[in-house]
Write an enzyme that holds these catalytic residues in place. Structure first.
Site, PDB file in Angstrom:
ATOM      1  N   LEU B 234       0.690  -1.085  -0.099  1.00  0.00           N
ATOM      2  CA  LEU B 234       0.022   0.055   0.043  1.00  0.00           C
ATOM      3  C   LEU B 234       0.954   1.316   0.051  1.00  0.00           C
ATOM      4  CD1 LEU B 234      -2.957   0.512  -0.065  1.00  0.00           C
ATOM      5  CD2 LEU B 234      -2.703   0.884   2.565  1.00  0.00           C
ATOM      6  N   ASP B 235       0.613   2.163  -1.025  1.00  0.00           N
ATOM      7  CA  ASP B 235       1.174   3.517  -0.989  1.00  0.00           C
ATOM      8  C   ASP B 235       2.807   3.428  -1.129  1.00  0.00           C
ATOM      9  OD1 ASP B 235      -1.305   4.480  -0.320  1.00  0.00           O
ATOM     10  OD2 ASP B 235      -0.669   4.941   1.693  1.00  0.00           O
TER      11      ASP B 235
END
EC number: 3.5.1.10
Lengths: 290, 290, 290, 290
Positions: B234-235
């Site tokens: 994530l990210d």
């Protein structure tokens, strides 16, 4: 550590010609045939039909410095002739020789000298010329010659003759780092190298003198600076680089001047760097910056 | 008038391979031999010794669409084999098929739909998928299908199965326009096309949820947004584009959110445009943007 | 011409207190009663209910320097007491005394010295302290003392003791202009004046050493710099100013470092200027910049 | 969530007068006396000797809407008279009534409508007027009236008469969102409210028609947009806001137009927002933006 790469054996070929089929292929084939390897290649066309094509090719070629004349001759025969091409072939290891003109204001001059010392600018500075003595000590500390050539209304052509004597055969570029005298058309013709000026406005706004006062009077919300090649038409030459900074109603002219100085030095340094890296090509009154 | 040029007979060849001598020449020779004319060429190398070379070449070749298979085969044999090259050959006239995922927030979605209508984005939008019904009317007005797929904690994999059914074979790209659900690794693998997300911070600052609150708490003077390819982490995916805007101590989180929305929509639209023009190449966890 | 206005008889009153009714009126009434005229007034409240109020008031008051003690006493009695206010009353004509710490890198240091010489920064520089001898000549030519205090692993507290001896009673601010040593909590407590540092990243991204390498590895499209007050928690102090510059995949770490240097020096110079103009107020771990 | 705070009981007092001692104190005392609490206060003086003073004061005063006439009368007697002051007292909860004029181009119009719908702009939009029918559907879907008033060379004054009939008594501001007709001096006088225009250049560069073509011809490296109050002198009115975006030699006029559209809509939206928040004060041919 930061020194701009000036490895030997790196060549730059800058070309322009009427746009037509096969130019990229012809150039890259020839470079491969000569034993070179392309490192970077930028091109731009103003349009295939009747347009003009521009290309900057950087290539690695062992022994380039020694073979330069031969390669130049080959390019002339195999590319320039068939494609009606203008070209320039330069050695990335050979720094441009740059004379800087200044007056009393130091910010643009110091920024160039300091970046030069850091190795950010691929150039030599044989001389700084000023119409005032004020900046001599600042310049000499960088180990660079400073020549004071006073300019009065009635001795301008004598001063320019002295400039030409100093510059002749010694420079590839003249940079006006907030030099507050207008160069005559005769000087520009005689000096026979490009001249870059920094104008303290976002051209074409506020042409002429006192741009920060004009900016204040007009109430603009951004001020700027413009680096351009000098032509006979004052403030009308091809623009190389521009930038702006936000200001407010509360900033007086002195504050605009202060903010503007930061933009001026940044813009001029970028323009000089790009010119010295053979990134800037004139196309009539505009520039292509690769 | 503004429509992005989708003239026929324009091809794009995107390559990457171990850096070595003669790649540019080999590519341009082959294109010339096939009857093509190079319009634009960008290249980048991570280093000649052991580095990787990337190039995007745009060329005009009459009848490209008809000859595409033959040309692809020729590129495979003459370039991809000898140079250990990965490549992609695309037709500039064939728009990418893009599914957009949204939730309740409209600014990124509307900006994409509106730019698409203006002809700024070389893409088709077969469907907008949302976990909320709120934006249906806004989307349908652009003549685009809107599918509401509710996502609850306990039906996430069912929802993703429904997503996959809708998307299968119909899209080349998925864009998360402030879609507030995390996609599972299984979905990412199954969907088998790139997924672009907009994160409302200047990554890697403020990873995770609530970045504007975190920005307020930390007292930063600029806030930003980041468009990146989605990966399992994530990210942490490769960044395509970022931008920032200046804020002050006086801006509360609502105001940061408002300013940020302008940055988000601009950044996401640029990233999507560049992707659809085949300008973005992944290089491990970074991107090259030509 | 550019000299920052240091006219006499200009005072600055910086206050903070729990927000409540009538503060602006009370301050402006008192200033009028004392014979002053308000030139500039900025205020900010974190919220009327339970929030904190901050105000910076600049006023002209003939004979301020002579009456300063009396006025300070009046402010204490009439404002600070009733409003539970912290305050600072300064004379705009009295420059801050600033010690600059540097190591080997010159860009931030020189930018401060140049701006100081031009009169852009309302401060005096009693001394530059460095853990290396390299920049001595550069500093001395500005007529400023340079003290070389070597710092090795095993003599750090001795070095800091020497620092404190040099600084004691002579400075209002310490500026770390790319000083590559971490100051101990003991030093920070003993020195008892604010310390401003420039961090070469867009905090809170890339905390710690080597931020340009980290930025390259993460593939960000903008790099930045952050000026902040130093606290015991490294890189976690209140941020005063930040800025960024656009970079591309083609920029290597050396180039990021070069671009970053321009951002660092600009950001640090702004932060120091604002601090010296009493524009920056700490509010827990953030700042208010008027 | 994003809705601009339109809490009741918030008043704004905008004043301008010859600069003199004690204005800030007089204003803040009066507000305190009336039972108000100052939330924000900005002031600016063009110089104490013979200069002009401007101030925007936002204050909370329970029951303001009911007491408005009384307070206005008090301000007139206690401040406006003694200080030769012009003033405006507004209720922050009362949105400005704004008519938008457009032609065929949608980007500025839609950006205002979107932001309005999101609650970013403290205004009502009673009507959109256009000299073309093209944008009717786009506008009506926001629930806003659209009136098509064709304008030909020989019916211009009839069209303007129709405009005035539509607007009379219904608007506080007219916004020209890329309206491609020049308003007559008679219209400007009759309409009797401020008119904001967006010019698609960085004024004063490229005054008049076709600024992107002119920008291309001059070879500028940045293009911009300018929001200004309309006066009888075309493109010469007081500037409210400006911004720019970087372009290159490779961008043709269509691309400049596309980039420019993003700057235009951002700049116009900011100018309209600030005007509606009573942040913009005209000072001869410039503006003060608090």
């Amino acid at each position: 550590m930061w020194r701009v790469s000036q490895r030997p054996d790196i060549a730059r070929l800058i070309i322009s010609c009427p746009d037509q089929h096969g130019i990229v292929a012809a150039v890259s084939e020839l470079i491969a045939e000569l034993g070179g390897n392309i490192i970077a290649l930028d091109q731009y066309s103003t349009g295939l039909e009747g347009g003009r094509f521009f290309q900057r090719t950087v290539f690695h070629l062992p022994g380039f410095a020694q073979r330069r004349n031969e390669i130049e001759q080959t390019v002339r025969e195999r590319l320039a002739g068939p494609f009606a091409m203008e070209f320039k072939l330069t050695d990335a290891a050979a720094p441009k020789r740059v004379a800087i003109f200044a007056s009393k204001t130091d910010h643009c001059l110091l920024d160039l000298l300091w970046r030069h010392r850091r190795g950010e600018l691929p150039m030599e500075i044989p001389v700084v010329i000023s119409n005032h003595p004020d900046l001599e000590e600042d310049v000499r500390r960088f180990g660079i010659d400073y020549v004071h050539v006073p300019v009065q209304k009635d001795n301008k052509s004598a001063a320019e003759a002295q400039h030409l004597e100093i510059l002749r055969g010694r420079v590839d570029l003249v940079v006006l780092a907030r030099y507050m005298q207008i160069l005559s058309p005769e000087f520009l013709e005689e000096v026979a190298v490009p001249v870059i000026n920094i104008h303290h406005s976002f051209l074409p706004a506020f042409i002429g003198a006192g741009p920060y006062q004009k900016a204040k009077d007009r109430g603009v919300k951004l001020i700027g600076a413009t680096a351009h090649y000098v032509t006979e038409d004052l403030d009308e030459g091809p623009i190389i680089e521009q930038d702006v900074i936000r200001v407010s109603h509360a900033d007086d002219v002195a504050q605009l001047t202060r903010y503007g100085a930061d933009v001026e030095r940044a813009v001029l340094s970028r323009a000089v760097k790009w010119h010295c890296e053979d990134r800037v090509i004139r196309d009539n009154n505009t520039t292509i910056v690769f």
